[in-house]
Scaffold this motif. Sequence first.
Motif, short mmCIF file in Angstrom:
data_model
loop_
_atom_site.label_atom_id
_atom_site.label_comp_id
_atom_site.label_asym_id
_atom_site.label_seq_id
_atom_site.Cartn_x
_atom_site.Cartn_y
_atom_site.Cartn_z
N LYS A 75 -24.63 -52.85 -19.22
CA LYS A 75 -23.34 -53.53 -19.76
C LYS A 75 -22.53 -54.38 -18.75
CE LYS A 75 -20.42 -49.27 -19.42
NZ LYS A 75 -20.44 -49.44 -18.19
N ASP A 76 -22.63 -54.12 -17.58
CA ASP A 76 -21.95 -54.96 -16.49
C ASP A 76 -22.50 -56.37 -16.25
OD1 ASP A 76 -20.42 -52.55 -16.01
OD2 ASP A 76 -21.82 -51.98 -14.71
N ILE A 77 -23.83 -56.55 -16.78
CA ILE A 77 -24.55 -57.80 -16.53
C ILE A 77 -24.06 -59.08 -16.90
CG2 ILE A 77 -26.68 -58.70 -16.69
CD1 ILE A 77 -28.27 -56.23 -16.43
N PRO A 78 -23.47 -58.93 -18.33
CA PRO A 78 -22.74 -60.07 -18.73
C PRO A 78 -21.43 -60.46 -17.67
CG PRO A 78 -23.05 -58.82 -20.70
CD PRO A 78 -23.48 -57.75 -19.42
N PHE A 79 -20.86 -59.40 -17.16
CA PHE A 79 -19.49 -59.78 -16.54
C PHE A 79 -20.09 -60.12 -15.26
CE2 PHE A 79 -18.27 -56.41 -19.53
CZ PHE A 79 -17.59 -56.99 -20.23
N LEU A 80 -21.22 -59.68 -14.47
CA LEU A 80 -21.68 -60.05 -13.25
C LEU A 80 -22.12 -61.52 -13.28
CD1 LEU A 80 -23.02 -59.83 -10.22
CD2 LEU A 80 -25.14 -59.09 -11.56
N ARG A 81 -22.62 -61.78 -14.30
CA ARG A 81 -23.20 -63.44 -14.46
C ARG A 81 -21.93 -64.11 -14.72
NH1 ARG A 81 -28.91 -62.28 -17.98
NH2 ARG A 81 -29.95 -60.95 -16.15
N ARG A 82 -20.92 -63.74 -15.31
CA ARG A 82 -19.79 -64.51 -15.52
C ARG A 82 -19.26 -65.06 -14.05
NH1 ARG A 82 -15.83 -62.15 -20.04
NH2 ARG A 82 -17.92 -61.67 -21.35
N LYS A 83 -19.46 -64.19 -13.00
CA LYS A 83 -19.17 -64.60 -11.78
C LYS A 83 -20.03 -65.37 -10.76
CE LYS A 83 -15.98 -61.86 -9.71
NZ LYS A 83 -15.56 -60.56 -8.84
N LEU A 84 -21.22 -65.43 -11.66
CA LEU A 84 -22.47 -66.32 -10.77
C LEU A 84 -22.63 -67.44 -11.64
CD1 LEU A 84 -24.82 -63.42 -10.30
CD2 LEU A 84 -23.31 -64.17 -8.52
N GLY A 85 -23.04 -68.55 -10.98
CA GLY A 85 -23.45 -69.50 -11.76
C GLY A 85 -24.98 -69.88 -11.44
N ILE A 86 -25.76 -69.69 -12.56
CA ILE A 86 -27.04 -69.81 -12.29
C ILE A 86 -27.73 -71.11 -12.80
CG2 ILE A 86 -29.09 -68.22 -12.63
CD1 ILE A 86 -27.22 -65.92 -13.39
N VAL A 87 -28.56 -71.38 -11.89
CA VAL A 87 -29.43 -72.81 -12.21
C VAL A 87 -30.73 -72.55 -12.14
CG1 VAL A 87 -29.46 -75.21 -11.51
CG2 VAL A 87 -27.20 -74.23 -11.32
N PHE A 88 -31.38 -72.79 -13.25
CA PHE A 88 -32.80 -72.29 -13.26
C PHE A 88 -33.72 -73.72 -13.05
CE2 PHE A 88 -30.78 -69.47 -15.93
CZ PHE A 88 -31.38 -68.15 -15.36
N GLN A 89 -34.96 -73.60 -12.73
CA GLN A 89 -35.83 -74.79 -12.60
C GLN A 89 -35.97 -75.50 -14.00
OE1 GLN A 89 -39.36 -73.66 -10.67
NE2 GLN A 89 -40.51 -75.56 -11.40
N ASP A 90 -36.13 -74.83 -15.19
CA ASP A 90 -36.29 -75.36 -16.16
C ASP A 90 -35.33 -75.59 -17.09
OD1 ASP A 90 -36.01 -72.89 -16.83
OD2 ASP A 90 -37.82 -72.39 -17.81
N PHE A 91 -33.88 -75.80 -16.55
CA PHE A 91 -32.90 -76.41 -17.14
C PHE A 91 -32.17 -75.02 -18.23
CE2 PHE A 91 -35.72 -80.25 -17.08
CZ PHE A 91 -35.30 -80.29 -15.61
N LYS A 92 -33.29 -74.86 -19.07
CA LYS A 92 -32.65 -73.91 -20.23
C LYS A 92 -31.71 -74.31 -20.90
CE LYS A 92 -34.29 -69.45 -18.01
NZ LYS A 92 -35.60 -69.61 -18.19
N LEU A 93 -31.73 -75.50 -21.45
CA LEU A 93 -30.82 -76.18 -22.22
C LEU A 93 -31.22 -76.07 -23.62
CD1 LEU A 93 -29.95 -79.55 -20.73
CD2 LEU A 93 -28.57 -77.31 -20.57
N LEU A 94 -30.28 -75.73 -24.67
CA LEU A 94 -30.48 -75.83 -26.19
C LEU A 94 -30.68 -77.05 -26.58
CD1 LEU A 94 -27.61 -73.34 -26.80
CD2 LEU A 94 -30.18 -72.61 -26.53
N ASN A 95 -32.05 -77.47 -27.32
CA ASN A 95 -32.48 -78.67 -27.63
C ASN A 95 -31.90 -79.10 -28.83
OD1 ASN A 95 -33.76 -79.97 -25.65
ND2 ASN A 95 -35.42 -78.77 -25.83
N ASP A 96 -31.35 -78.16 -29.71
CA ASP A 96 -30.82 -78.44 -31.10
C ASP A 96 -29.22 -78.93 -31.27
OD1 ASP A 96 -29.71 -76.01 -30.23
OD2 ASP A 96 -30.14 -74.85 -32.25
N ARG A 97 -28.94 -78.95 -29.92
CA ARG A 97 -27.58 -79.52 -29.88
C ARG A 97 -27.20 -80.26 -28.64
NH1 ARG A 97 -25.15 -73.50 -30.09
NH2 ARG A 97 -27.14 -73.53 -31.16
N ASN A 98 -25.81 -81.08 -28.87
CA ASN A 98 -25.72 -81.98 -27.75
C ASN A 98 -25.14 -81.38 -26.35
OD1 ASN A 98 -22.84 -81.48 -28.19
ND2 ASN A 98 -22.62 -83.38 -29.25
N VAL A 99 -24.91 -82.28 -25.45
CA VAL A 99 -24.45 -81.47 -24.38
C VAL A 99 -23.10 -80.73 -24.08
CG1 VAL A 99 -23.60 -82.24 -21.84
CG2 VAL A 99 -25.66 -83.41 -22.99
N HIS A 100 -22.38 -81.57 -25.01
CA HIS A 100 -20.86 -80.81 -25.20
C HIS A 100 -21.30 -79.40 -25.67
CE1 HIS A 100 -17.06 -79.96 -27.01
NE2 HIS A 100 -16.28 -80.66 -25.93
#
Length: 223
Positions: A75-100
Motif C-alpha cells: 500500500k506504500d508503493i504508490p506514495f513512494l512512486r509519487r516522490k520518484l519520477g520514473i522514466v522507462f526505456q519504452d516510454f510507456k505512454l497511452l496510445n489512445d489519448r493525446n499528450v495532455h
Amino acid sequence: MSKPLLQLKDASIFQQENLVLSDISLDIFEGDFMYLIGKTGSGKSSLMKTLYGDLPLLKGEGVIVDFNLNTLKEKDIPFLRRKLGIVFQDFKLLNDRNVHDNLLFVLKATGWKDTTKMNTKINEVLEKVGMQTKGFKMAYQLSGGEQQRVAIARALLNDPDLILADEPTGNLDPKTSLEVMSVLEEINKSGKTILMATHDYALILKYPHKTIKCDGEKVYEVV
C-alpha cells in the motif's frame, strides 16, 4: 551534511531466489546526477526495480526519499512512486489519448482534483521538456525522442525528489539521445536529483557525472 535521498547499506538484490547483486553500499544526495552502467543482464534494471518497489529488498538496508525499503508495504508503493519520477526505456505512454491527456491521467491517478491546477502543471512540465506546443498530439504521432520528452515531463508532474531513469535513451538514435540527455541535464541543473541507468558510453563521455558500475554481482564507483 544533508542526509542522502537514497542510501543502501550492504544491500543484496534478488530476482526471485536468484542473487543478482550483493553488498551494495550507495549514497545519492540532493542535486546529484549519477550514472548506473553495466552490461545487459548485469543487474541495473533489477536494482532500479528494487528502488521503486517492484522487487522487495530482502537483505541489507535501504532508504529512498524517506521510505524504508526493508519495511515497504504494497500500500506504500504508490506514495513512494509519487516522490520518484520514473522514466522507462519504452516510454510507456497511452496510445489512445493525446499528450495532455496522458499527463492528466497521471495527475488524476495521484489524487489531483483541481482542473485549473492540473492544466497549469501539465503546461509547466511540457515547457520544461520543450513540448509545450504538442499537447494535442496523439502519443503515436510523436517521434521516439518526443515520446521520451513527454515521459520525462510525466516524471516531473508530482515534483519528485529523485528521478530514476532506466535506459531512457535505449530506444533512440544517437542524435535524439543527446537531445533527451540535454533535457535531463537542464532538469538536474534546476536542482533535481537523477539516477540514470545506461549503456551509452558516448553520453557519459559527453556529459560526465559520477558513475557506478554493476559487474560480477557487485556495484562499485568508476573513477
